[in-house]
Design a protein around this motif. Sequence first.
Motif, PDB file in Angstrom:
ATOM      1  N   ALA A   1       0.833  -1.209   0.000  1.00 56.86           N
ATOM      2  CA  ALA A   1       0.000   0.000   0.000  1.00 56.86           C
ATOM      3  C   ALA A   1       0.864   1.254   0.000  1.00 56.86           C
ATOM      4  O   ALA A   1       0.595   2.210  -0.740  1.00 56.86           O
ATOM      5  N   MET A   2       1.908   1.258   0.825  1.00 53.88           N
ATOM      6  CA  MET A   2       2.804   2.420   0.869  1.00 53.88           C
ATOM      7  C   MET A   2       3.531   2.571  -0.458  1.00 53.88           C
ATOM      8  O   MET A   2       3.639   3.665  -0.997  1.00 53.88           O
ATOM      9  N   ALA A   3       4.016   1.457  -1.008  1.00 54.84           N
ATOM     10  CA  ALA A   3       4.742   1.509  -2.285  1.00 54.84           C
ATOM     11  C   ALA A   3       3.837   2.001  -3.403  1.00 54.84           C
ATOM     12  O   ALA A   3       4.266   2.789  -4.254  1.00 54.84           O
ATOM     13  N   ASP A   4       2.589   1.563  -3.403  1.00 60.71           N
ATOM     14  CA  ASP A   4       1.632   2.037  -4.413  1.00 60.71           C
ATOM     15  C   ASP A   4       1.417   3.546  -4.295  1.00 60.71           C
ATOM     16  O   ASP A   4       1.375   4.259  -5.298  1.00 60.71           O
TER      17      ASP A   4
ATOM     18  N   ALA B   1       7.636  14.689  -4.944  1.00 64.05           N
ATOM     19  CA  ALA B   1       6.316  14.250  -4.480  1.00 64.05           C
ATOM     20  C   ALA B   1       6.379  12.818  -3.970  1.00 64.05           C
ATOM     21  O   ALA B   1       5.751  12.482  -2.952  1.00 64.05           O
ATOM     22  N   GLY B   2       7.145  11.969  -4.637  1.00 65.98           N
ATOM     23  CA  GLY B   2       7.296  10.594  -4.185  1.00 65.98           C
ATOM     24  C   GLY B   2       7.950  10.528  -2.819  1.00 65.98           C
ATOM     25  O   GLY B   2       7.494   9.795  -1.933  1.00 65.98           O
ATOM     26  N   ALA B   3       9.015  11.298  -2.644  1.00 64.75           N
ATOM     27  CA  ALA B   3       9.707  11.317  -1.349  1.00 64.75           C
ATOM     28  C   ALA B   3       8.799  11.836  -0.246  1.00 64.75           C
ATOM     29  O   ALA B   3       8.806  11.320   0.870  1.00 64.75           O
ATOM     30  N   GLU B   4       7.988  12.835  -0.549  1.00 61.68           N
ATOM     31  CA  GLU B   4       7.078  13.394   0.450  1.00 61.68           C
ATOM     32  C   GLU B   4       5.957  12.415   0.809  1.00 61.68           C
ATOM     33  O   GLU B   4       5.359  12.528   1.877  1.00 61.68           O
ATOM     34  N   ALA B   5       5.685  11.447  -0.057  1.00 62.07           N
ATOM     35  CA  ALA B   5       4.630  10.461   0.207  1.00 62.07           C
ATOM     36  C   ALA B   5       5.106   9.321   1.106  1.00 62.07           C
ATOM     37  O   ALA B   5       4.289   8.529   1.582  1.00 62.07           O
ATOM     38  N   VAL B   6       6.407   9.251   1.365  1.00 67.43           N
ATOM     39  CA  VAL B   6       6.934   8.202   2.256  1.00 67.43           C
ATOM     40  C   VAL B   6       6.589   8.582   3.691  1.00 67.43           C
ATOM     41  O   VAL B   6       6.989   9.645   4.168  1.00 67.43           O
ATOM     42  N   PRO B   7       5.840   7.736   4.395  1.00 69.50           N
ATOM     43  CA  PRO B   7       5.495   8.055   5.782  1.00 69.50           C
ATOM     44  C   PRO B   7       6.751   8.145   6.655  1.00 69.50           C
ATOM     45  O   PRO B   7       7.647   7.307   6.549  1.00 69.50           O
ATOM     46  N   PRO B   8       6.836   9.155   7.526  1.00 72.05           N
ATOM     47  CA  PRO B   8       8.024   9.310   8.379  1.00 72.05           C
ATOM     48  C   PRO B   8       8.326   8.069   9.217  1.00 72.05           C
ATOM     49  O   PRO B   8       9.483   7.711   9.405  1.00 72.05           O
ATOM     50  N   GLU B   9       7.288   7.395   9.711  1.00 74.62           N
ATOM     51  CA  GLU B   9       7.529   6.206  10.533  1.00 74.62           C
ATOM     52  C   GLU B   9       8.160   5.083   9.704  1.00 74.62           C
ATOM     53  O   GLU B   9       8.955   4.303  10.209  1.00 74.62           O
TER      54      GLU B   9
ATOM     55  N   ALA C   1      10.248   5.604   7.134  1.00 76.58           N
ATOM     56  CA  ALA C   1      11.652   6.009   6.964  1.00 76.58           C
ATOM     57  C   ALA C   1      12.454   5.677   8.215  1.00 76.58           C
ATOM     58  O   ALA C   1      13.576   5.173   8.129  1.00 76.58           O
ATOM     59  N   ARG C   2      11.890   5.919   9.388  1.00 82.75           N
ATOM     60  CA  ARG C   2      12.596   5.609  10.644  1.00 82.75           C
ATOM     61  C   ARG C   2      12.782   4.105  10.803  1.00 82.75           C
ATOM     62  O   ARG C   2      13.799   3.652  11.315  1.00 82.75           O
ATOM     63  N   GLU C   3      11.793   3.330  10.385  1.00 81.34           N
ATOM     64  CA  GLU C   3      11.876   1.876  10.524  1.00 81.34           C
ATOM     65  C   GLU C   3      12.908   1.270   9.579  1.00 81.34           C
ATOM     66  O   GLU C   3      13.592   0.312   9.922  1.00 81.34           O
ATOM     67  N   MET C   4      13.041   1.822   8.397  1.00 81.50           N
ATOM     68  CA  MET C   4      13.884   1.231   7.359  1.00 81.50           C
ATOM     69  C   MET C   4      15.309   1.774   7.329  1.00 81.50           C
ATOM     70  O   MET C   4      16.176   1.184   6.704  1.00 81.50           O
ATOM     71  N   HIS C   5      15.552   2.900   7.994  1.00 85.72           N
ATOM     72  CA  HIS C   5      16.868   3.542   7.901  1.00 85.72           C
ATOM     73  C   HIS C   5      17.345   3.935   9.286  1.00 85.72           C
ATOM     74  O   HIS C   5      16.561   4.088  10.211  1.00 85.72           O
ATOM     75  N   PHE C   6      18.642   4.130   9.405  1.00 87.06           N
ATOM     76  CA  PHE C   6      19.229   4.525  10.678  1.00 87.06           C
ATOM     77  C   PHE C   6      20.348   5.518  10.401  1.00 87.06           C
ATOM     78  O   PHE C   6      21.111   5.339   9.455  1.00 87.06           O
ATOM     79  N   ALA C   7      20.442   6.543  11.213  1.00 92.15           N
ATOM     80  CA  ALA C   7      21.534   7.515  11.096  1.00 92.15           C
ATOM     81  C   ALA C   7      22.015   7.854  12.497  1.00 92.15           C
ATOM     82  O   ALA C   7      21.225   7.864  13.438  1.00 92.15           O
ATOM     83  N   GLY C   8      23.298   8.101  12.613  1.00 89.86           N
ATOM     84  CA  GLY C   8      23.851   8.466  13.913  1.00 89.86           C
ATOM     85  C   GLY C   8      25.365   8.481  13.871  1.00 89.86           C
ATOM     86  O   GLY C   8      25.976   8.436  12.800  1.00 89.86           O
ATOM     87  N   SER C   9      25.951   8.523  15.049  1.00 87.39           N
ATOM     88  CA  SER C   9      27.407   8.502  15.145  1.00 87.39           C
ATOM     89  C   SER C   9      27.920   7.139  14.674  1.00 87.39           C
ATOM     90  O   SER C   9      27.157   6.176  14.583  1.00 87.39           O
ATOM     91  N   ALA C  10      29.216   7.056  14.403  1.00 86.19           N
ATOM     92  CA  ALA C  10      29.807   5.786  13.971  1.00 86.19           C
ATOM     93  C   ALA C  10      29.572   4.708  15.027  1.00 86.19           C
ATOM     94  O   ALA C  10      29.248   3.565  14.704  1.00 86.19           O
ATOM     95  N   GLU C  11      29.683   5.081  16.290  1.00 86.47           N
ATOM     96  CA  GLU C  11      29.491   4.120  17.374  1.00 86.47           C
ATOM     97  C   GLU C  11      28.042   3.643  17.433  1.00 86.47           C
ATOM     98  O   GLU C  11      27.770   2.444  17.583  1.00 86.47           O
ATOM     99  N   ALA C  12      27.092   4.571  17.310  1.00 91.14           N
ATOM    100  CA  ALA C  12      25.669   4.196  17.339  1.00 91.14           C
ATOM    101  C   ALA C  12      25.315   3.330  16.129  1.00 91.14           C
ATOM    102  O   ALA C  12      24.562   2.369  16.249  1.00 91.14           O
ATOM    103  N   CYS C  13      25.879   3.677  14.980  1.00 93.42           N
ATOM    104  CA  CYS C  13      25.618   2.881  13.775  1.00 93.42           C
ATOM    105  C   CYS C  13      26.215   1.483  13.902  1.00 93.42           C
ATOM    106  O   CYS C  13      25.592   0.495  13.494  1.00 93.42           O
TER     107      CYS C  13
END
Length: 90
Positions: free
Chosen positions: A16-19, A32-40, A42-54
């Motif tokens: 549903a999200m991909a559609d 527009a495609g990027a704006e349609a990605v739900p923030p939750e 993006a948080r579930e699928m990606h991670f960002a932080g310090s080298a140690e946290a990563c």
Amino acid sequence: MGDGYYNQYVARGFKAMADAVRAAWAEGGAKAGAEAVPPEFAREMHFAGSAEACAEHLDELESAGFNLHSVSIVERDPQKRAEIYRKLVG
């Protein structure tokens, strides 16, 4: 959204999200495609932080059975980038 990402997200149960993203992309382009990605999502699928946290996050993924990772490092200096890679690999 191209076929590669679309198929990957559908296979993971996010049809549903991909559609919705694909439709927004077709109507309004990449922004527009990027704006349609739900923030939750993006948080579930990606991670960002310090080298140690990563590194810790990658260890958790390994423990859960994930052994193929895509890592992006935003550092232009080759020596600093190499140090970050060393921290991630352990």
